[in-house]
Design a protein around this motif. Structure first.
Motif, PDB file in Angstrom:
ATOM      1  N   MET A  62       0.807  -1.217   0.000  1.00 26.64           N
ATOM      2  CA  MET A  62       0.000   0.000   0.000  1.00 26.64           C
ATOM      3  C   MET A  62       0.839   1.264   0.000  1.00 26.64           C
ATOM      4  SD  MET A  62      -3.194  -0.897  -0.022  1.00 26.64           S
ATOM      5  CE  MET A  62      -4.041   0.550   0.595  1.00 26.64           C
ATOM      6  N   PHE A  63       2.135   1.146   0.172  1.00 23.58           N
ATOM      7  CA  PHE A  63       2.998   2.320   0.331  1.00 23.58           C
ATOM      8  C   PHE A  63       2.879   3.335  -0.808  1.00 23.58           C
ATOM      9  CE2 PHE A  63       7.127   4.415  -0.360  1.00 23.58           C
ATOM     10  CZ  PHE A  63       7.224   5.118   0.833  1.00 23.58           C
ATOM     11  N   PRO A  64       2.805   2.918  -2.100  1.00 20.98           N
ATOM     12  CA  PRO A  64       2.752   3.916  -3.181  1.00 20.98           C
ATOM     13  C   PRO A  64       1.430   4.674  -3.274  1.00 20.98           C
ATOM     14  CG  PRO A  64       3.516   1.771  -3.983  1.00 20.98           C
ATOM     15  CD  PRO A  64       2.930   1.560  -2.634  1.00 20.98           C
ATOM     16  N   ILE A  65       0.351   4.132  -2.706  1.00 17.06           N
ATOM     17  CA  ILE A  65      -0.977   4.696  -2.942  1.00 17.06           C
ATOM     18  C   ILE A  65      -1.135   6.128  -2.421  1.00 17.06           C
ATOM     19  CG2 ILE A  65      -3.437   4.439  -2.379  1.00 17.06           C
ATOM     20  CD1 ILE A  65      -3.141   1.473  -2.810  1.00 17.06           C
ATOM     21  N   PRO A  66      -0.683   6.480  -1.207  1.00 17.86           N
ATOM     22  CA  PRO A  66      -0.810   7.888  -0.784  1.00 17.86           C
ATOM     23  C   PRO A  66      -0.129   8.863  -1.742  1.00 17.86           C
ATOM     24  CG  PRO A  66      -0.262   6.502   1.086  1.00 17.86           C
ATOM     25  CD  PRO A  66      -0.141   5.639  -0.119  1.00 17.86           C
ATOM     26  N   PHE A  67       1.013   8.482  -2.297  1.00 14.91           N
ATOM     27  CA  PHE A  67       1.709   9.349  -3.257  1.00 14.91           C
ATOM     28  C   PHE A  67       0.914   9.438  -4.562  1.00 14.91           C
ATOM     29  CE2 PHE A  67       4.926   7.612  -0.404  1.00 14.91           C
ATOM     30  CZ  PHE A  67       5.571   8.775   0.003  1.00 14.91           C
ATOM     31  N   GLN A  68       0.322   8.316  -4.951  1.00 11.66           N
ATOM     32  CA  GLN A  68      -0.505   8.319  -6.151  1.00 11.66           C
ATOM     33  C   GLN A  68      -1.708   9.238  -5.968  1.00 11.66           C
ATOM     34  OE1 GLN A  68      -3.548   5.578  -6.564  1.00 11.66           O
ATOM     35  NE2 GLN A  68      -3.130   5.012  -8.689  1.00 11.66           N
ATOM     36  N   TRP A  69      -2.350   9.176  -4.813  1.00 10.07           N
ATOM     37  CA  TRP A  69      -3.497  10.044  -4.539  1.00 10.07           C
ATOM     38  C   TRP A  69      -3.092  11.511  -4.607  1.00 10.07           C
ATOM     39  CZ3 TRP A  69      -8.080   8.745  -1.013  1.00 10.07           C
ATOM     40  CH2 TRP A  69      -8.564   7.466  -1.297  1.00 10.07           C
ATOM     41  N   ALA A  70      -1.966  11.863  -4.006  1.00 15.93           N
ATOM     42  CA  ALA A  70      -1.501  13.256  -4.030  1.00 15.93           C
ATOM     43  C   ALA A  70      -1.253  13.716  -5.471  1.00 15.93           C
ATOM     44  CB  ALA A  70      -0.229  13.399  -3.201  1.00 15.93           C
ATOM     45  N   PHE A  71      -0.692  12.841  -6.288  1.00 18.41           N
ATOM     46  CA  PHE A  71      -0.412  13.172  -7.687  1.00 18.41           C
ATOM     47  C   PHE A  71      -1.702  13.461  -8.444  1.00 18.41           C
ATOM     48  CE2 PHE A  71       0.115  11.610 -12.101  1.00 18.41           C
ATOM     49  CZ  PHE A  71       1.061  12.521 -12.548  1.00 18.41           C
ATOM     50  N   TYR A  72      -2.717  12.626  -8.267  1.00 17.08           N
ATOM     51  CA  TYR A  72      -3.957  12.815  -9.022  1.00 17.08           C
ATOM     52  C   TYR A  72      -4.825  13.922  -8.432  1.00 17.08           C
ATOM     53  CZ  TYR A  72      -2.910   9.121 -12.224  1.00 17.08           C
ATOM     54  OH  TYR A  72      -2.293   8.379 -13.215  1.00 17.08           O
ATOM     55  N   PHE A  73      -4.674  14.227  -7.152  1.00 16.61           N
ATOM     56  CA  PHE A  73      -5.311  15.429  -6.615  1.00 16.61           C
ATOM     57  C   PHE A  73      -4.792  16.653  -7.359  1.00 16.61           C
ATOM     58  CE2 PHE A  73      -5.786  13.392  -2.158  1.00 16.61           C
ATOM     59  CZ  PHE A  73      -6.938  12.752  -2.575  1.00 16.61           C
ATOM     60  N   THR A  74      -3.478  16.692  -7.562  1.00 24.66           N
ATOM     61  CA  THR A  74      -2.858  17.818  -8.248  1.00 24.66           C
ATOM     62  C   THR A  74      -3.321  17.916  -9.694  1.00 24.66           C
ATOM     63  OG1 THR A  74      -0.880  17.579  -6.850  1.00 24.66           O
ATOM     64  CG2 THR A  74      -0.657  18.904  -8.844  1.00 24.66           C
ATOM     65  N   LEU A  75      -3.359  16.774 -10.397  1.00 22.74           N
ATOM     66  CA  LEU A  75      -3.810  16.771 -11.790  1.00 22.74           C
ATOM     67  C   LEU A  75      -5.271  17.221 -11.907  1.00 22.74           C
ATOM     68  CD1 LEU A  75      -2.372  13.566 -13.532  1.00 22.74           C
ATOM     69  CD2 LEU A  75      -1.555  15.917 -13.653  1.00 22.74           C
ATOM     70  N   THR A  76      -6.113  16.744 -11.005  1.00 22.43           N
ATOM     71  CA  THR A  76      -7.533  17.101 -11.063  1.00 22.43           C
ATOM     72  C   THR A  76      -7.741  18.575 -10.765  1.00 22.43           C
ATOM     73  OG1 THR A  76      -8.075  14.858 -10.303  1.00 22.43           O
ATOM     74  CG2 THR A  76      -9.839  16.485 -10.248  1.00 22.43           C
ATOM     75  N   ALA A  77      -7.031  19.095  -9.755  1.00 17.20           N
ATOM     76  CA  ALA A  77      -7.135  20.522  -9.425  1.00 17.20           C
ATOM     77  C   ALA A  77      -6.681  21.380 -10.599  1.00 17.20           C
ATOM     78  CB  ALA A  77      -6.305  20.834  -8.182  1.00 17.20           C
ATOM     79  N   ARG A  78      -5.606  20.976 -11.243  1.00 15.16           N
ATOM     80  CA  ARG A  78      -5.118  21.703 -12.417  1.00 15.16           C
ATOM     81  C   ARG A  78      -6.148  21.684 -13.541  1.00 15.16           C
ATOM     82  NH1 ARG A  78       0.200  19.947 -16.006  1.00 15.16           N
ATOM     83  NH2 ARG A  78       0.050  21.638 -17.543  1.00 15.16           N
ATOM     84  N   ARG A  79      -6.780  20.552 -13.740  1.00 14.86           N
ATOM     85  CA  ARG A  79      -7.802  20.437 -14.779  1.00 14.86           C
ATOM     86  C   ARG A  79      -8.974  21.371 -14.495  1.00 14.86           C
ATOM     87  NH1 ARG A  79      -8.414  19.156 -20.069  1.00 14.86           N
ATOM     88  NH2 ARG A  79     -10.575  18.556 -20.481  1.00 14.86           N
ATOM     89  N   LEU A  80      -9.386  21.481 -13.245  1.00 16.51           N
ATOM     90  CA  LEU A  80     -10.483  22.368 -12.880  1.00 16.51           C
ATOM     91  C   LEU A  80     -10.141  23.827 -13.134  1.00 16.51           C
ATOM     92  CD1 LEU A  80     -11.842  20.803  -9.561  1.00 16.51           C
ATOM     93  CD2 LEU A  80     -12.971  20.865 -11.796  1.00 16.51           C
ATOM     94  N   VAL A  81      -8.910  24.214 -12.809  1.00 20.95           N
ATOM     95  CA  VAL A  81      -8.471  25.597 -13.059  1.00 20.95           C
ATOM     96  C   VAL A  81      -8.528  25.901 -14.558  1.00 20.95           C
ATOM     97  CG1 VAL A  81      -6.500  27.172 -12.969  1.00 20.95           C
ATOM     98  CG2 VAL A  81      -7.052  25.756 -10.979  1.00 20.95           C
ATOM     99  N   GLN A  82      -8.038  24.984 -15.377  1.00 18.25           N
ATOM    100  CA  GLN A  82      -8.070  25.170 -16.830  1.00 18.25           C
ATOM    101  C   GLN A  82      -9.511  25.240 -17.333  1.00 18.25           C
ATOM    102  OE1 GLN A  82      -5.853  21.701 -18.015  1.00 18.25           O
ATOM    103  NE2 GLN A  82      -3.873  22.746 -17.964  1.00 18.25           N
ATOM    104  N   TYR A  83     -10.383  24.424 -16.772  1.00 15.85           N
ATOM    105  CA  TYR A  83     -11.781  24.405 -17.190  1.00 15.85           C
ATOM    106  C   TYR A  83     -12.473  25.723 -16.850  1.00 15.85           C
ATOM    107  CZ  TYR A  83     -16.765  23.255 -16.851  1.00 15.85           C
ATOM    108  OH  TYR A  83     -18.122  23.259 -16.958  1.00 15.85           O
ATOM    109  N   HIS A  84     -12.248  26.233 -15.647  1.00 17.33           N
ATOM    110  CA  HIS A  84     -12.868  27.495 -15.253  1.00 17.33           C
ATOM    111  C   HIS A  84     -12.389  28.645 -16.131  1.00 17.33           C
ATOM    112  CE1 HIS A  84     -13.665  25.737 -10.992  1.00 17.33           C
ATOM    113  NE2 HIS A  84     -14.655  25.488 -11.819  1.00 17.33           N
TER     114      HIS A  84
END
Length: 383
Positions: free
Chosen positions: A148-170
């Motif tokens: 399970m060790f990689p999963i928290p880092f994976q979540w942080a990475f996709y939080f960043t990608l999703t937030a960036r996508r929302l900024v571009q969309y707005h």
């Protein structure tokens, strides 16, 4: 301890049930099929992530428990990439999938491959060289913390990608719509913030336990928080339509001006047409005005209209249209006794809040303060 385990199981069951029924409903939808299929896959992954907690108390066979734990890990690793992909498609103009998609699911696929190997290894004699008591006991013990060790880092990475996508969309919304409040998908931002808190709770709790050897955040809190997230995504996701509908965009991509054929004279000519559409034709009074409606009205390609707005007029579509709305509203506030809400609707705004926000941005004061200032100015001039 027994009551806590029962409570956690109940909360996990509620979350899994909401996700499962939401996924089934999504799979029955005929509209926006790609968007709803991706939401269904996300909800299925959420259900899988709850299976270990839901089924573990009722499973007797250690082999079944090992398989359920494997599914749980695959689900946990699939949640955030699928949510990012859902948001990407929901905010895309043509609901197209991003390129090189397979790499975003490398970790879930790796876990799925590991789950298959584990299942094979538990079959007697399937892999004789590994069919040893020590290996089998390690598998059946369910001690998967290292995996399970990689999963928290994976979540942080996709939080960043999703937030960036929302900024571009707005930002893109303001290039094509004069009123964006119904398309901003604030619930997605709420989910992102909630997932961030959930990630902090889980990650912080694990670190605290490792450092202090004491219990971190109560697991009941984490599972209760998860229900809020899953419920929000399910309820809002089932009613959400893509923000930029394909037939509105006429399948045209975001503007790129590097190879534009417009010369300076053409830009000036189009800019005059755009201003005439606002000043003479008062197109801004249309509450549903979009870049494509304006482009059709002036008989110019929408990419050219966008280019002229940005390069010649120096404003995006949102600010260009709302500037005319605010100037009209100022005149009405001076010359009429209509209510502020009536004026807001009459000049093309869809809500009081969006009118106040736009008015204050242009005039640095609220409509109420502006009207009072005008009354005070008139009284002084008459005295």
């Amino acid at each position: 301890m027994f009551h806590t385990e029962n409570t956690v199981t109940l909360l996990a069951t509620i979350a899994a049930t909401i996700s499962a029924f939401g996924a089934l409903y999504c799979l029955t939808q005929d509209r926006d099929k790609l968007v709803f299929r991706l939401l269904a896959f996300f909800l299925i992954a959420s259900t899988m992530a709850e299976l270990g907690t839901v089924l573990n108390p009722i499973l007797i066979s250690p082999y079944a428990k090992a398989i359920v734990r494997s599914l749980w890990i695959v689900g946990a690793a699939s949640v955030t990439p699928l949510f990012w992909l859902y948001v990407w498609t929901l905010t895309a103009e043509n609901q197209q999938l991003p390129k090189r998609l397979i790499w975003h699911f490398a970790l879930p696929l790796l876990y799925a491959f590991a789950a298959i190997i584990i299942a094979i290894m538990m079959i007697d004699g399937a892999i004789p060289i590994l069919d040893e008591a020590a290996v089998r006991n390690q598998i059946l013990s369910g001690n998967y913390e290292g995996l399970m060790f990689p999963i928290p880092f994976q979540w942080a990475f996709y939080f960043t990608l999703t937030a960036r996508r929302l900024v571009q969309y707005h930002a893109r919304l303001k290039d094509v719509f004069a009123s964006t409040e119904k398309k901003e998908m604030q619930w997605v931002s709420f989910v992102m913030a909630s997932y961030g808190v959930y990630w902090i709770l889980q990650t912080g709790s694990v670190i605290f336990e490792m450092v202090t050897d004491r219990p971190g955040v109560p697991v009941v809190v984490e599972y209760a928080f998860n229900i809020v997230i899953v419920t929000t995504i399910t309820l809002w996701g089932l009613r959400q339509r893509p923000g930029i509908v394909p037939h509105q965009a006429e399948k045209s991509p975001a503007p790129s001006y590097e190879k534009s054929a417009l010369d300076e004279e053409a830009k000036v000519r189009i800019a005059k047409k755009l201003r005439r559409a606002m000043q003479a034709d008062k197109l801004y009074l249309n509450a549903n005005l979009s870049l494509w409606i304006l482009a059709r009205h002036v008989r110019v390609g929408d990419n050219y209209v966008s280019q002229v707005l940005n390069e010649k007029i120096g404003e995006n579509f949102f600010d260009f249209v709302n500037g005319y709305r605010i100037r009209d509203a100022q005149d009405r506030l001076k010359d009429s006794s209509e209510t502020i809400l009536t004026i807001a609707y009459d000049v093309g705004f869809n809500s009081r809040s969006s009118f106040y926000t736009a008015f204050k941005k242009v005039t640095n004061m609220t409509p109420t303060a502006f009207r009072k200032a005008q009354i005070h100015s008139e009284q002084i001039s008459l005295s």
